[in-house]
Design a protein around this motif. Structure first.
Motif, PDB file in Angstrom:
ATOM      1  N   VAL A   1       7.706 -15.380 -10.007  1.00 43.11           N
ATOM      2  CA  VAL A   1       8.287 -14.788  -9.020  1.00 43.11           C
ATOM      3  C   VAL A   1       7.369 -13.274 -10.253  1.00 43.11           C
ATOM      4  O   VAL A   1       8.028 -12.950 -11.343  1.00 43.11           O
ATOM      5  CB  VAL A   1       9.876 -14.272  -8.027  1.00 43.11           C
ATOM      6  N   GLU A   2       6.209 -12.848  -9.918  1.00 45.51           N
ATOM      7  CA  GLU A   2       5.788 -11.228 -10.861  1.00 45.51           C
ATOM      8  C   GLU A   2       5.153 -10.811  -9.633  1.00 45.51           C
ATOM      9  O   GLU A   2       4.286 -11.251  -7.490  1.00 45.51           O
ATOM     10  CB  GLU A   2       4.629 -12.521 -11.071  1.00 45.51           C
ATOM     11  N   SER A   3       4.902  -9.690  -9.256  1.00 46.27           N
ATOM     12  CA  SER A   3       4.936  -8.874  -8.714  1.00 46.27           C
ATOM     13  C   SER A   3       3.307  -8.207  -9.194  1.00 46.27           C
ATOM     14  O   SER A   3       3.216  -8.193 -10.559  1.00 46.27           O
ATOM     15  CB  SER A   3       5.002  -6.810  -8.959  1.00 46.27           C
ATOM     16  N   THR A   4       2.190  -8.390  -9.334  1.00 47.47           N
ATOM     17  CA  THR A   4       0.620  -8.615  -9.323  1.00 47.47           C
ATOM     18  C   THR A   4      -0.729  -7.824  -8.885  1.00 47.47           C
ATOM     19  O   THR A   4      -0.509  -7.419  -7.860  1.00 47.47           O
ATOM     20  CB  THR A   4       0.261  -9.577 -10.159  1.00 47.47           C
ATOM     21  N   SER A   5      -1.592  -7.118  -9.247  1.00 53.33           N
ATOM     22  CA  SER A   5      -2.351  -6.456  -8.859  1.00 53.33           C
ATOM     23  C   SER A   5      -3.561  -7.835  -8.719  1.00 53.33           C
ATOM     24  O   SER A   5      -4.661  -7.894  -8.860  1.00 53.33           O
ATOM     25  CB  SER A   5      -3.058  -5.867  -9.108  1.00 53.33           C
ATOM     26  N   GLY A   6      -3.380  -8.891  -9.246  1.00 51.76           N
ATOM     27  CA  GLY A   6      -4.701 -10.543  -9.715  1.00 51.76           C
ATOM     28  C   GLY A   6      -4.762 -11.249 -10.547  1.00 51.76           C
ATOM     29  O   GLY A   6      -4.525 -12.360 -10.299  1.00 51.76           O
TER      30      GLY A   6
ATOM     31  N   VAL B   1       2.302  -9.083  -3.760  1.00 44.73           N
ATOM     32  CA  VAL B   1       0.734  -8.778  -3.351  1.00 44.73           C
ATOM     33  C   VAL B   1       0.427  -7.176  -3.099  1.00 44.73           C
ATOM     34  O   VAL B   1       1.271  -7.008  -1.631  1.00 44.73           O
ATOM     35  CB  VAL B   1      -0.074  -9.577  -3.290  1.00 44.73           C
ATOM     36  N   ASP B   2      -0.589  -6.378  -2.584  1.00 40.32           N
ATOM     37  CA  ASP B   2      -0.553  -5.427  -2.279  1.00 40.32           C
ATOM     38  C   ASP B   2      -2.177  -5.163  -1.992  1.00 40.32           C
ATOM     39  O   ASP B   2      -2.845  -7.078  -2.383  1.00 40.32           O
ATOM     40  CB  ASP B   2      -0.205  -4.282  -2.488  1.00 40.32           C
ATOM     41  N   ASN B   3      -2.760  -4.748  -0.982  1.00 36.81           N
ATOM     42  CA  ASN B   3      -3.790  -4.202  -0.867  1.00 36.81           C
ATOM     43  C   ASN B   3      -4.316  -3.828  -1.196  1.00 36.81           C
ATOM     44  O   ASN B   3      -6.284  -4.546  -1.652  1.00 36.81           O
ATOM     45  CB  ASN B   3      -4.749  -4.246   1.210  1.00 36.81           C
ATOM     46  N   HIS B   4      -5.386  -3.652  -2.936  1.00 36.74           N
ATOM     47  CA  HIS B   4      -5.891  -2.973  -3.707  1.00 36.74           C
ATOM     48  C   HIS B   4      -6.267  -4.302  -4.424  1.00 36.74           C
ATOM     49  O   HIS B   4      -7.248  -3.824  -5.165  1.00 36.74           O
ATOM     50  CB  HIS B   4      -4.420  -2.095  -4.170  1.00 36.74           C
ATOM     51  N   SER B   5      -5.642  -5.538  -4.612  1.00 37.44           N
ATOM     52  CA  SER B   5      -6.248  -6.066  -5.294  1.00 37.44           C
ATOM     53  C   SER B   5      -8.013  -6.756  -4.715  1.00 37.44           C
ATOM     54  O   SER B   5      -7.512  -6.947  -3.165  1.00 37.44           O
ATOM     55  CB  SER B   5      -5.326  -7.805  -5.342  1.00 37.44           C
ATOM     56  N   SER B   6      -8.643  -7.349  -5.464  1.00 38.55           N
ATOM     57  CA  SER B   6      -9.864  -8.308  -4.953  1.00 38.55           C
ATOM     58  C   SER B   6      -9.540  -9.494  -3.867  1.00 38.55           C
ATOM     59  O   SER B   6      -8.334 -10.185  -4.323  1.00 38.55           O
ATOM     60  CB  SER B   6     -10.730  -7.995  -6.471  1.00 38.55           C
ATOM     61  N   ALA B   7     -10.527  -9.861  -3.070  1.00 40.17           N
ATOM     62  CA  ALA B   7      -9.836 -10.590  -2.108  1.00 40.17           C
ATOM     63  C   ALA B   7      -9.895 -12.116  -3.391  1.00 40.17           C
ATOM     64  O   ALA B   7      -9.770 -12.769  -3.449  1.00 40.17           O
ATOM     65  CB  ALA B   7     -11.034 -10.837  -1.118  1.00 40.17           C
TER      66      ALA B   7
ATOM     67  N   ALA C   1       1.693  -5.437   2.051  1.00 41.43           N
ATOM     68  CA  ALA C   1       1.090  -3.810   2.264  1.00 41.43           C
ATOM     69  C   ALA C   1       0.613  -3.528   4.059  1.00 41.43           C
ATOM     70  O   ALA C   1       0.638  -2.714   4.164  1.00 41.43           O
ATOM     71  CB  ALA C   1       0.026  -3.443   1.206  1.00 41.43           C
ATOM     72  N   GLY C   2       1.046  -4.644   4.019  1.00 45.83           N
ATOM     73  CA  GLY C   2       0.512  -4.543   5.838  1.00 45.83           C
ATOM     74  C   GLY C   2      -0.734  -4.221   5.905  1.00 45.83           C
ATOM     75  O   GLY C   2      -1.529  -4.701   4.986  1.00 45.83           O
ATOM     76  N   ASP C   3      -1.351  -2.881   6.111  1.00 46.25           N
ATOM     77  CA  ASP C   3      -3.055  -2.896   6.810  1.00 46.25           C
ATOM     78  C   ASP C   3      -3.317  -2.104   5.818  1.00 46.25           C
ATOM     79  O   ASP C   3      -4.486  -1.254   5.827  1.00 46.25           O
ATOM     80  CB  ASP C   3      -3.145  -2.221   7.776  1.00 46.25           C
ATOM     81  N   ASP C   4      -2.164  -1.266   5.245  1.00 44.02           N
ATOM     82  CA  ASP C   4      -1.785   0.037   4.116  1.00 44.02           C
ATOM     83  C   ASP C   4      -3.024  -0.809   2.983  1.00 44.02           C
ATOM     84  O   ASP C   4      -2.654  -2.077   2.484  1.00 44.02           O
ATOM     85  CB  ASP C   4      -1.229   0.248   3.484  1.00 44.02           C
TER      86      ASP C   4
ATOM     87  N   ALA D   1       5.434  -0.027  -6.882  1.00 43.52           N
ATOM     88  CA  ALA D   1       6.838   0.084  -7.743  1.00 43.52           C
ATOM     89  C   ALA D   1       6.861  -0.745  -6.129  1.00 43.52           C
ATOM     90  O   ALA D   1       8.489  -1.142  -6.116  1.00 43.52           O
ATOM     91  CB  ALA D   1       6.835   1.884  -6.770  1.00 43.52           C
ATOM     92  N   GLU D   2       6.682  -0.553  -4.895  1.00 41.16           N
ATOM     93  CA  GLU D   2       7.263  -1.493  -4.452  1.00 41.16           C
ATOM     94  C   GLU D   2       6.796  -2.989  -4.775  1.00 41.16           C
ATOM     95  O   GLU D   2       7.878  -3.953  -4.225  1.00 41.16           O
ATOM     96  CB  GLU D   2       6.627  -1.301  -2.818  1.00 41.16           C
ATOM     97  N   ARG D   3       5.823  -3.330  -4.766  1.00 43.23           N
ATOM     98  CA  ARG D   3       5.794  -5.104  -4.786  1.00 43.23           C
ATOM     99  C   ARG D   3       6.632  -5.142  -5.810  1.00 43.23           C
ATOM    100  O   ARG D   3       7.216  -5.969  -5.843  1.00 43.23           O
ATOM    101  CB  ARG D   3       4.081  -4.742  -5.740  1.00 43.23           C
ATOM    102  N   ASP D   4       7.331  -4.217  -7.222  1.00 43.93           N
ATOM    103  CA  ASP D   4       8.443  -4.222  -7.990  1.00 43.93           C
ATOM    104  C   ASP D   4       9.094  -4.557  -7.486  1.00 43.93           C
ATOM    105  O   ASP D   4       9.933  -6.121  -7.765  1.00 43.93           O
ATOM    106  CB  ASP D   4       8.057  -3.513  -9.396  1.00 43.93           C
ATOM    107  N   ALA D   5       9.927  -4.102  -6.598  1.00 44.82           N
ATOM    108  CA  ALA D   5      11.358  -4.109  -6.127  1.00 44.82           C
ATOM    109  C   ALA D   5      11.333  -5.284  -5.259  1.00 44.82           C
ATOM    110  O   ALA D   5      12.186  -5.037  -5.509  1.00 44.82           O
ATOM    111  CB  ALA D   5      11.530  -2.856  -5.203  1.00 44.82           C
ATOM    112  N   VAL D   6      10.025  -5.400  -4.538  1.00 49.60           N
ATOM    113  CA  VAL D   6      10.258  -6.941  -3.844  1.00 49.60           C
ATOM    114  C   VAL D   6       9.956  -8.308  -4.683  1.00 49.60           C
ATOM    115  O   VAL D   6      11.068  -8.943  -4.646  1.00 49.60           O
ATOM    116  CB  VAL D   6       9.184  -6.805  -3.199  1.00 49.60           C
ATOM    117  N   ALA D   7       9.543  -8.093  -5.877  1.00 48.73           N
ATOM    118  CA  ALA D   7       9.888  -9.063  -6.390  1.00 48.73           C
ATOM    119  C   ALA D   7      10.433  -9.515  -7.375  1.00 48.73           C
ATOM    120  O   ALA D   7      11.680  -9.950  -7.117  1.00 48.73           O
ATOM    121  CB  ALA D   7       8.809  -8.586  -7.855  1.00 48.73           C
ATOM    122  N   GLU D   8      11.692  -8.211  -7.564  1.00 53.76           N
ATOM    123  CA  GLU D   8      12.895  -8.429  -8.824  1.00 53.76           C
ATOM    124  C   GLU D   8      14.216  -8.648  -7.386  1.00 53.76           C
ATOM    125  O   GLU D   8      14.367  -9.240  -7.762  1.00 53.76           O
ATOM    126  CB  GLU D   8      13.126  -6.731  -8.871  1.00 53.76           C
TER     127      GLU D   8
END
Length: 327
Positions: A65-70, A91-97, A114-117, A123-130
């Motif tokens: 498992v990892e929190s990642t922007s891509g 992931v969140d929506n800051h990553s490129s498609a 991230a939903g639609d945000d 920080a939120e990604r890391d907490a969920v991954a952990e």
């Protein structure tokens, strides 16, 4: 040379000299986009998995498992596919498609928190991954504190020294987790004690101080509210500077349209700062830039005129400056 596994293709990436203005320092780009997955982070993804296996933290058929922007996710997805692991990318929506689609192509499971945000949610990604890893008995690679991250770049430092010897005066790289710049820089400084190491983060990132603010460069920086990992070694980094989104993205577009060089968004910011530095030193000075990924993953954003205009990122003054620094 015939290889038996895709991961054996990692490394030995080329150096590209930029055509700087007369009298300026030499600027060399370490083109990490020629690695599998098109990014430097495949280096540390492999090392994090190697070290986890050696420590008995990963058994055959295990779960990563990892929190990642891509880009880290792409590397872990490839290594997991090659070695038979399950991999979940948070992931969140800051990553490129294209990064997200790439992870899916390797068989990764995707968890978007991230939903639609569209904001960066490190920080939120890391907490969920952990939490996910703890609940499911999976191994969280935790790239921002995992020593396998900087260790993965020691071969990159050896490649640079093999190619250039001691004639490397400056090393510049983007700073997110700190792994690529600090891992490479630490190993290089063992060979070149006088090497100067400069970290570049987006305007709005907080690793080198200043107010936090939104930014569009992905895979780099520390947004307000996120943890600055232990891998950002302030004692190692001689100077920390900031590049605006316009400086980063206009540099990417200028290099593509004038030199046929397609690099990623955050790399554009590092190149811009390296070019500025080159104006203040002589031609006998060698500046190495870590270009951690290519531009192919940013065709819908950095290289899209409508997206640039919608986000107010065009800047004619930056383009004029680039024209004066390159020939």
């Amino acid at each position: 040379m015939i290889k038996n596994r895709v991961s054996e293709l990692i490394g030995q990436t080329p150096l590209l000299r930029l055509a700087v203005a007369d009298g300026a320092g030499t600027v060399l780009l370490k083109m990490e986009q020629y690695n599998p997955t098109g990014t430097a982070k495949i280096r540390m993804a492999r090392t994090m998995v190697d070290e986890a296996e050696a420590a008995g933290l990963l058994a055959p058929g295990g779960w990563l498992v990892e929190s990642t922007s891509g880009n880290t996710g792409l590397g872990l997805a490839l290594i997991s596919a090659e070695r038979g692991y399950k991999f979940t990318a948070v992931v969140d929506n800051h990553s490129s498609a294209d990064k997200l689609r790439g992870m899916l192509a390797y068989g990764a499971e995707m968890l978007n928190i991230a939903g639609d945000d569209e904001a960066l949610a490190t920080a939120e990604r890391d907490a969920v991954a952990e939490r996910l890893a703890a609940e499911q008995g999976a191994y969280w690679t935790a790239q921002h504190v995992n020593q396998g991250n900087p260790n993965g770049y020691r071969p990159l430092a050896r490649e640079l020294h093999d190619d250039l010897g001691d004639e490397i005066h400056y090393l510049l790289g983007a700073v997110g987790t700190g792994g690529s710049l600090c891992g490479t820089g630490r190993a290089l400084r063992e060979r070149i004690p006088e090497l100067r190491i400069i970290g570049v983060e987006p305007v709005g990132s907080i690793a080198f101080g200043g107010a936090g603010a939104p930014y569009h460069q992905s895979g780099t920086g520390s947004p307000e509210g996120s943890e600055i990992g232990d891998l950002v070694d302030y004692d190692l980094i001689d100077e920390g500077i900031k590049a605006s989104d316009s400086e980063a993205f206009e540099t990417c577009r200028y290099l593509a349209r004038n030199f046929g060089v397609l690099i990623g968004g955050s790399a554009g910011g590092v190149v811009y700062k390296a070019l500025e530095l080159a104006q203040s030193v002589g031609p006998e000075t060698t500046i190495v830039v870590l270009v951690c990924d290519g531009g192919e993953k940013y065709l819908d954003t950095v290289f899209n005129d409508d997206w640039m205009a919608a986000n107010g990122l065009f800047d004619a003054q930056v383009v004029d400056r680039l024209a004066s620094m390159l020939r």
